[in-house]
Every structure is written in structure tokens, then in C-alpha cells.
Scaffold this active site. Structure first.
Site, PDB file in Angstrom:
ATOM      1  N   PRO A 185       0.825  -1.216   0.000  1.00  0.00           N
ATOM      2  CA  PRO A 185       0.000   0.000   0.000  1.00  0.00           C
ATOM      3  C   PRO A 185       0.856   1.262   0.000  1.00  0.00           C
ATOM      4  O   PRO A 185       1.992   1.254   0.477  1.00  0.00           O
ATOM      5  CB  PRO A 185      -0.800  -0.106   1.307  1.00  0.00           C
ATOM      6  CG  PRO A 185      -0.664  -1.523   1.740  1.00  0.00           C
ATOM      7  CD  PRO A 185       0.651  -1.997   1.216  1.00  0.00           C
ATOM      8  N   CYS A 186       0.297   2.335  -0.529  1.00  0.00           N
ATOM      9  CA  CYS A 186       0.985   3.632  -0.554  1.00  0.00           C
ATOM     10  C   CYS A 186       0.669   4.367   0.744  1.00  0.00           C
ATOM     11  O   CYS A 186      -0.486   4.644   1.035  1.00  0.00           O
ATOM     12  CB  CYS A 186       0.510   4.445  -1.754  1.00  0.00           C
ATOM     13  SG  CYS A 186       1.291   6.042  -1.931  1.00  0.00           S
ATOM     14  N   GLN A 187       1.710   4.684   1.524  1.00  0.00           N
ATOM     15  CA  GLN A 187       1.524   5.368   2.807  1.00  0.00           C
ATOM     16  C   GLN A 187       2.579   6.457   2.975  1.00  0.00           C
ATOM     17  O   GLN A 187       3.704   6.301   2.519  1.00  0.00           O
ATOM     18  CB  GLN A 187       1.679   4.373   3.971  1.00  0.00           C
ATOM     19  CG  GLN A 187       0.670   3.258   4.002  1.00  0.00           C
ATOM     20  CD  GLN A 187       1.071   2.197   5.017  1.00  0.00           C
ATOM     21  OE1 GLN A 187       2.027   1.468   4.825  1.00  0.00           O
ATOM     22  NE2 GLN A 187       0.339   2.138   6.120  1.00  0.00           N
ATOM     23  N   ASN A 234       2.804  -0.592  -7.320  1.00  0.00           N
ATOM     24  CA  ASN A 234       2.032   0.409  -6.593  1.00  0.00           C
ATOM     25  C   ASN A 234       1.284   1.283  -7.589  1.00  0.00           C
ATOM     26  O   ASN A 234       1.480   1.179  -8.797  1.00  0.00           O
ATOM     27  CB  ASN A 234       2.957   1.269  -5.719  1.00  0.00           C
ATOM     28  CG  ASN A 234       2.286   1.702  -4.428  1.00  0.00           C
ATOM     29  OD1 ASN A 234       1.263   2.372  -4.453  1.00  0.00           O
ATOM     30  ND2 ASN A 234       2.855   1.317  -3.298  1.00  0.00           N
TER      31      ASN A 234
END
Length: 477
Positions: A185-187, A234
Site C-alpha cells: 500500500p501507498c503510505q 504500486n
């Protein structure tokens, strides 16, 4: 006892032992199936192949040891085995080993299994996605480990554990592998962990900067296991996320870990690391792909994702070809929902905004759908199938009865599977053991499968070179 009495006793004991072993195996087989399909559905199927009165309750009691052991008939056993995925054609002769992190429903896995890889470790937190994954991908109980929470392996949620201990734990619990796959996930990266570690006099670098994100877990596994190659996936926006800080930390981390990332210097409009699924299937879906090679192996020369165009299909399937000929009426938008989406789009169009539904004409062979999202189950607005709605009539008389009969519909889960490349129209069906809502979320969160099949084909000679290079190093040691 006479000779025959002794023989009879011996045969009885042998038969009882065999019966017990078979009952244990039958229970194990049933347990594997019930990890995927619900008890009521399995009971209904079992009743159709035999005379046993199976029910949800009897299965539940058996699997939980609340009734006497049972033995499946041959037909029942065969049915349950058919409900589990088959081993790949090259089993057990695999060319390399890989792990599948943040696996979803296995979209990245397929390509690497196709070129001869063996998946030895899978991590996925969503239990509904795990059901779909287990329904479609063979997992050898002797060779494969399934994990529901990657932090239990990396110990990233236990900051009190010394780093050396954490790496030793990872090394013990994650199998050795040649290729690491991860759709993390992109965080955003928080500075909170940095200041805390500084105050404790702990290490700098990615151990500080990436802490608190799931990329940190990926980085820890890479550092501990040192795979020859990794493939990270991603969303395209990763490059611009948090004003580019997120992407910079990721690239700096991968460099720190000792990896050459393919096309790392390319950052412009034509960045080959950003691949659009529309080249393979009629859906606009851009994803960033980071392919890394362990620097000490010196095998990265000549690899570029620009060459992925070699694997574009000669004839991309049209949107209409992916659709089912007949679908349930429940997929047609209700008059109320269609009116809401119609007016919502008009309102934003008047303001000059692009918000609104995406109506796809299945008769147009050049039609390309918008990106299927995880929220598709809510209203299906990003990809609606045109069923002959007349726009002019809609403007003057929206409630026109004849026109209302042609309201658009959303995709079925089966059509989503095709649009994402999990199945071909004339190929083996992708198994969907979950509800429509869950399946829409799963396909919307996934990748365009042929994109990563192409990445795998592009990487195949490099993977084999890496396996050979690593084995030569071991021999020299």
C-alpha cells in the site's frame, strides 16, 4: 489363538489404523475446502454425489471434533479435491522460488508461476481475499507458508525488539527465495519514528525513515533474505505522493539495501516504470513497477521495462468480447441510481469538472474502460455498460418508459475477472467463492494480470541467471 485368528486380529488392527489415517486425511481435506467455501454450499454439493445426509451442522460438528469420525466416499473425496486448485504443470520441478507479499488474490503471482516459479510464502491480511487466493492457486502444504499479518513475521509492531533479533526471526520464518513480489500500500512516511529512534541512539537509514509503513516490512524482508530480484507494484501516484517524499524514501531505501532498480533515472512523462494495462486489455490502469536486482550478482545490465512492449498482444481483446451474453437483471442500474448518476454528471459537467460515470459502448472495438476501483460495488459508476440508452431522449424525457428499458448496467464479477486478466473468455474460469461486494473490492484492488505476465517473461532469463549465480557462490563457499 490359531494361525487364522492371529491373522484376523492383525488384519483388523491394520484396517483400523488405515481407516483412522483415511479419516484424518478426509477431515484435513474438508478443512482445506472450508477455508474457501462456506459450509452450507459444500454440504449441498456433497449431497449431490452420495446418499449421506450432509448439512452445515454435520460438517461443522465433524470439523470441530464434536461427532464421531467420518469417512468420505470416493465420489465425495474426488469432489472435494476438484474444489481445490491443481498444481501447476511443472510441479514439482520448479526453476526458482518466490514469495508473494500483500498478495491480494494473486494477480502478480500468476506470471511468475507460469514461467516455472514455485510460491513458497504468501502474506495477505484480508480474509476474504485469502479465500479467493486459496481457491485459485496451488499451495503445497509441505513447501508453502501462509501468513495473515506480515508484522508477525517482521516484528515491525514490536519496536522493543532489537533489530538483529528481528532479522534473525525473519530469516527463520520466511523461506529462502530468489524473487520477492509485493504490491504494498501507498503510505506517507512519518518523522515520529525517526525522532524516537534518534533519542534511543538507534540506527539511521530506512530503519528510521520507513518505520510505521508497510513498505518498511518489505524492506526488512529484503534485507534479511537478500532475494536476487524483487518486483514491487504500486499506484502511479506513488511518484508524486507527499510531494515526492514517499518515492524518494523508497528509492533511497532500495539503494541502501544494495539493489539496482531498473530505469531508476527515468522520471519524466514516458517513465517505463509506469505501465498502462490498456496495452493488454481494454482498461486504462496505470501502475508503477519497480524491478530490483541485487547489486553483488551483477546481472542487471541490459534490463529495461521499455522492452515490455515486446509482449503486447497482437490483437487486444475488445471490451465487448469480455462480456457475458446474458446477465442477471440485478446488474442493471435501478431507475433511482441511474437518475442520480446522470444528474450528478450533468451538475459537474456544468462546472467544468470531469466527475461522473464512465459509459462504455461494447459495440465499439476501440472502447477503453476507466480504471476499475475497489469502490465499484457502491454504484459501478466508473465503468457502466451502455445498453442502448438514448442520450437525446434522456435530456428531454428522462422517465421515458422505452428508454428506461435500456438503462446501463455494471460489470458482473466474472466480467471484472476478464477485464483484469484473471481469466480468458474461452479459458479456465477463475473461481470466485465470495460475494459480489467482496469480489468487486478484490478485483478493484488487483493488478492487470497480463502486465505482470509480461514482466515475468521479460525477467525470466535474468531470474535463471540469478539462480545460477547464487548457486555458484554457494559452491565456492
Amino acid at each position: 489363538m490359531s494361525e487364522f485368528e492371529l491373522l484376523a486380529q492383525d488384519l483388523l488392527e491394520k484396517a483400523e489404523a488405515e481407516e483412522q489415517l483415511r479419516q484424518e486425511n478426509d477431515k484435513k481435506l474438508l478443512g482445506q475446502v472450508l477455508e474457501i467455501y462456506d459450509q452450507k454450499y459444500v454440504a449441498e454439493l456433497l449431497r449431490k454425489v452420495g446418499k449421506n445426509e450432509w448439512s452445515r451442522e454435520t460438517l461443522n460438528r465433524w470439523i470441530n471434533g464434536k461427532c464421531s469420525p467420518k469417512t468420505l466416499t470416493l465420489a465425495e473425496e474426488e469432489l472435494l479435491r476438484k474444489m481445490l486448485p491443481e498444481a501447476p504443470a511443472h510441479h514439482p520441478d520448479y526453476a526458482f522460488r518466490f514469495i508473494d507479499l500483500f498478495a491480494g488474490i494473486g494477480g502478480i503471482r500468476k506470471g511468475f508461476e507460469t514461467i516455472g516459479g514455485q510460491c513458497v510464502f504468501t502474506s495477505e491480511w484480508n480474509k476474504e481475499a485469502v479465500r479467493t487466493y486459496k481457491a485459485n492457486w496451488f499451495n503445497d502444504a509441505q513447501e508453502h507458508t501462509f501468513n495473515l499479518d506480515i508484522r508477525e513475521v517482521t516484528l515491525s509492531d514490536k519496536p522493543e525488539v532489537p533489530e538483529n533479533d528481528a532479522y534473525a526471526y525473519i530469516n527463520e520464518h520466511v523461506p529462502d527465495h530468489d524473487v520477492l513480489l509485493a504490491g504494498f500500500p501507498c503510505q506517507p512516511f512519518s518523522l515520529a519514528g525517526v525522532s524516537k529512534k534518534n533519542s534511543l541512539g538507534r540506527a539511521h537509514g530506512f530503519e528510521c525513515e520507513a518505520q510505521g509503513t508497510l513498505f518498511f516490512d518489505v524492506a526488512r524482508i529484503i534485507r534479511a533474505k537478500k532475494p536476487a530480484i524483487f518486483v514491487l507494484e504500486n499506484v502511479k501516484n506513488l511518484k508524486s505522493h507527499d510531494k515526492g517524499k514517499t518515492f524518494k524514501v523508497i528509492m533511497d531505501t532500495l539503494d541502501e539495501l544494495g539493489y539496482e532498480v531498473a530505469d531508476a533515472a527515468e522520471m519524466g512523462k514516458n517513465d517505463p516504470k509506469v505501465i498502462d494495462g490498456k496495452h493488454f486489455l481494454p482498461q486504462h490502469r496505470e501502475r508503477i513497477v519497480l524491478v530490483g536486482f541485487r547489486r553483488d550478482l551483477n546481472i542487471h545490465q541490459g534490463f529495461t521495462l521499455r522492452d515490455i512492449s515486446r509482449f503486447y498482444p497482437e490483437q487486444r481483446p475488445s471490451f465487448g468480447e469480455l462480456l457475458e451474453p446474458v446477465v442477471d437483471s440485478k446488474y442493471i442500474l435501478t431507475p433511482k441510481l441511474w437518475e442520480y448518476l446522470y444528474n450528478y454528471a450533468k451538475k459537474h459537467a456544468a462546472k467544468g469538472n470531469g466527475f461522473g460515470f464512465g459509459l462504455v459502448n461494447p459495440e465499439n472495438k476501440e472502447s477503453i474502460a476507466r480504471t476499475l476501483s475497489a469502490r465499484y460495488h457502491k454504484d459501478g459508476s466508473e465503468i457502466l455498460i451502455d445498453r442502448g440508452w438514448d442520450m437525446a431522449t434522456g435530456e428531454t424525457d428522462f422517465a421515458n418508459e422505452e428508454n428506461q428499458a435500456h438503462r446501463p448496467r455494471r460489470l458482473t464479477p466474472r466480467e471484472c475477472a476478464r477485464l483484469m486478466g484473471f481469466e480468458k473468455v474461452d479459458g479456465r474460469p477463475f473461481r470466485i467463492p465470495v460475494s459480489d461486494t467482496q469480489s468487486y473490492r478484490q478485483f478493484g484492488n488487483s493488478v492487470v494480470v497480463p502486465v505482470f505476465e509480461a514482466v515475468a517473461k521479460l525477467l525470466e532469463p535474468y531470474i535463471l541467471k540469478a539462480v545460477n549465480a547464487d548457486s555458484c557462490k554457494v559452491e565456492r563457499i
